[in-house]
Design an enzyme around this catalytic site. Structure first.
Site, PDB file in Angstrom:
ATOM      1  CG  ASP A   1     -12.186  -7.100   6.179  1.00  0.00           C
ATOM      2  OD1 ASP A   1     -11.803  -6.583   7.246  1.00  0.00           O
ATOM      3  OD2 ASP A   1     -12.640  -6.449   5.230  1.00  0.00           O
TER       4      ASP A   1
ATOM      5  CE  LYS B   1       0.543 -16.977  -2.471  1.00  0.00           C
ATOM      6  NZ  LYS B   1      -0.056 -18.297  -2.769  1.00  0.00           N
TER       7      LYS B   1
ATOM      8  CG  ASP C   1      -7.053  -4.660   3.890  1.00  0.00           C
ATOM      9  OD1 ASP C   1      -8.050  -4.672   4.623  1.00  0.00           O
ATOM     10  OD2 ASP C   1      -6.912  -3.869   2.942  1.00  0.00           O
TER      11      ASP C   1
ATOM     12  CE1 TYR D   1      -3.245  -2.754  -0.031  1.00  0.00           C
ATOM     13  CE2 TYR D   1      -3.722  -2.372   2.268  1.00  0.00           C
ATOM     14  CZ  TYR D   1      -3.951  -3.057   1.098  1.00  0.00           C
ATOM     15  OH  TYR D   1      -4.915  -4.041   1.058  1.00  0.00           O
TER      16      TYR D   1
ATOM     17  CG  ASP E   1      -2.440 -19.849  -0.872  1.00  0.00           C
ATOM     18  OD1 ASP E   1      -1.577 -19.813   0.028  1.00  0.00           O
ATOM     19  OD2 ASP E   1      -2.276 -20.468  -1.943  1.00  0.00           O
TER      20      ASP E   1
END
Ligand code: NAD
Length: 371
Positions: free
Chosen positions: A255, A194, A251, A143, A227
C-alpha cells in the site's frame, strides 16, 4: 496461429463491469489484428452472482476457474450487499477463488509513468522512472495462523491471539517466485522481515539465504527489516527491484508503494499459484481497486489498472512479452498526450470517460503496430 489461451472473465460489480468492457475491446482488437486466439468465457461473481445465482461464486464458475489458464477479475462489492450473510458476501467469492486456486504469490508492481510523476505525493526526482515489484506471500502467515481468537482470561480481562507461522516449503515457494521474477527484471531481490524481534523473521531470512545459496546465487540478494523498508520506500524507492515479503508486511508495504504512483486506478496485480504436472500455473489478474460504488455507472472509472492487469496476464501466463509491452507503451503514449480520467487529472485539465480512455488505448495500439 498460436494455440488457444483459455481465459475466464469475471467482471463482478460496479466499475468492475465498466473497466472490464475496455479489456474485452482490447481482446477483440488483438484477435482481429495480432493473429492470436483466446478462448474467453465470461461468468458472474460477487453481488451480481449472489442476486442471480444465490452465491457470490457458483460451483460451476469455480470449476471453470480451475480449468482455465488464467482468470481476469474486475471488482466486487457494494452497499446493496453489505448486510447479507457473511459467507455469501461479494468478497467471499474473491476469497474462495484465491483459496481454491491456492494463489500464494501476490505481485504488485508500482510503476510511475513519466506523465503522471507529478501526481505522486513524493518529489518528482524520487519517483520519476520508478519500476518496482512487491511480492507478497498471500496464503499463510499471521492472517491464517492458529491459534487465533479472543478468550476470557478471568479478572474481567480478555486476551486476543493471532499466530504468525511459516513452514520451510511456504517460504521456499514464494522465494523461488521472487528470484525467478528478478531474473526477468533487474536481478535484485530484497527479502524483508523482522529478524531482529521475531522467530519467523529469523526463520524467513535463513530459508531465503539457503535457497539463494543453493539455486539462485546469480541473483543479487539483500535483507532488510520491515520498518526500515517502509522508510526506504518513501526515502529512496528506486533502490529496489523485487521486494520479497510475508503476508502482513506485504499488505502494508504494497500500500505504501501503491501511493508512490498516484492513483488507485493505475494499479494492476497478479496472484500466482503452483505449477501443476502439465506445466500450468494457476493465475488470477485483477486491479487493486474495488467496485467504487461512488462513481459506478457514471463513466468516470479509470480502466488503466484493469488493462494493465490484462497486460500482466499476457506476460506471466502466456509469455506474450511483446504484446504486454505494446499495451504498456500504448498507455504511456496516451498519458503523454495528456488524456486523463477524472482520478488522474490535475487542476483545470479536462477529463475523459472510461470508454474514451479505452478507445484511446486501442487507437494507440493501432498506431504503434501500424494496424
Ligand atoms: P474502492 O477501491 O472501490 O474505491 C476507493 C476510492 O477510489 C473511491 O473514491 C473510488 O471512486 C476510487 N477509485 C477506485 N478505483 C477507481 C478507478 N478505477 N478509477 C477512478 N477512481 C477509482 O474502495 P472502497 O470504496 O473502500 O470499496 C468499495 C467496495 O469495493 C466495497 O464493497 C469493498 O468491499 C469493495 N472492494 C473490493 C475489492 C476487490 O474486488 N478486489 C477491493 C477493495 C474493495
Amino acid at each position: 496461429m498460436p494455440s488457444n489461451k483459455k481465459i475466464l472473465i469475471l467482471p463482478g460489480d460496479g466499475i468492475g463491469v465498466e473497466v472490464m468492457n475496455e479489456v474485452l475491446n482490447i481482446i477483440d482488437w488483438m484477435v482481429k489484428n495480432k493473429s492470436v486466439s483466446f478462448e474467453v468465457t465470461e461468468r458472474l461473481v460477487g453481488g451480481t452472482a449472489y442476486d442471480k445465482e444465490g452465491d457470490s461464486i457458483s460451483d460451476t464458475t469455480m470449476e471453470e476457474a480451475l480449468k482455465v489458464d488464467a482468470v481476469l477479475f474486475g471488482a466486487v462489492g457494494g452497499p446493496k450487499w453489505d448486510n447479507i450473510e457473511r459467507s455469501k458476501r461479494p468478497e467471499a467469492g474473491l476469497l474462495r477463488l484465491r483459496k481454491d486456486l491456492d494463489l500464494f504469490a501476490n505481485l504488485r508492481p508500482a510503476v510511475v509513468f513519466d506523465a503522471l510523476a507529478e501526481s505522486s505525493s513524493l518529489k518528482l526526482d524520487i519517483v520519476k522512472g520508478l519500476d518496482i515489484l512487491i511480492l507478497r506471500e498471500l496464503t499463510s502467515g499471521v492472517y491464517f495462523g492458529k491459534p487465533r481468537g479472543i478468550e476470557k482470561i478471568g479478572n474481567n480481562e480478555e486476551k486476543a491471539i493471532d499466530t504468525q507461522s511459516y513452514t520451510t516449503s511456504e517460504v521456499v515457494r514464494i522465494s523461488r517466485v521472487a528470484f525467478d521474477l528478478a531474473k526477468k527484471r533487474s536481478n535484485n531481490v530484497t527479502s524483508v522481515e523482522k529478524s531482529n524481534v521475531m522467530e519467523t523473521g529469523i526463520f524467513w531470512r535463513n530459508v531465503v539465504k539457503e535457497l539463494h545459496l543453493k539455486e539462485y546465487n546469480d541473483v543479487k540478494l539483500d535483507h532488510m527489516l520491515a520498518d526500515n523498508c517502509a522508510m526506504q520506500l518513501v526515502r529512496n524507492p528506486k533502490q529496489f527491484d523485487v521486494i520479497l515479503t510475508d503476508n502482513l508486511f506485504g499488505d502494508l508495504l504494497s500500500d505504501i508503494a501503491a501511493m508512490l504512483t498516484g492513483s488507485l486506478g493505475m494499479l494492476p496485480s497478479a496472484s500466482l499459484g503452483n505449477i501443476d504436472e502439465n506445466g500450468k500455473r494457476a493465475a488470477m489478474y485483477e486491479p487493486v481497486h474495488g467496485s467504487a460504488p461512488d462513481i459506478a455507472g457514471q463513466g468516470k472509472a479509470n480502466p488503466l489498472a484493469m488493462i494493465m492487469s490484462f497486460a500482466m496476464m499476457l506476460k506471466y501466463s502466456f509469455d506474450m512479452n511483446e504484446d504486454s509491452e505494446l499495451i504498456e507503451k500504448a498507455i504511456q503514449n496516451v498519458l503523454s498526450k495528456g488524456l486523463r480520467t477524472p482520478d488522474i487529472k490535475q487542476g483545470s485539465e479536462t477529463a475523459i470517460s472510461t470508454k474514451d480512455m479505452g478507445k484511446a488505448v486501442i487507437d494507440e495500439l493501432k498506431h504503434l503496430s501500424g494496424k
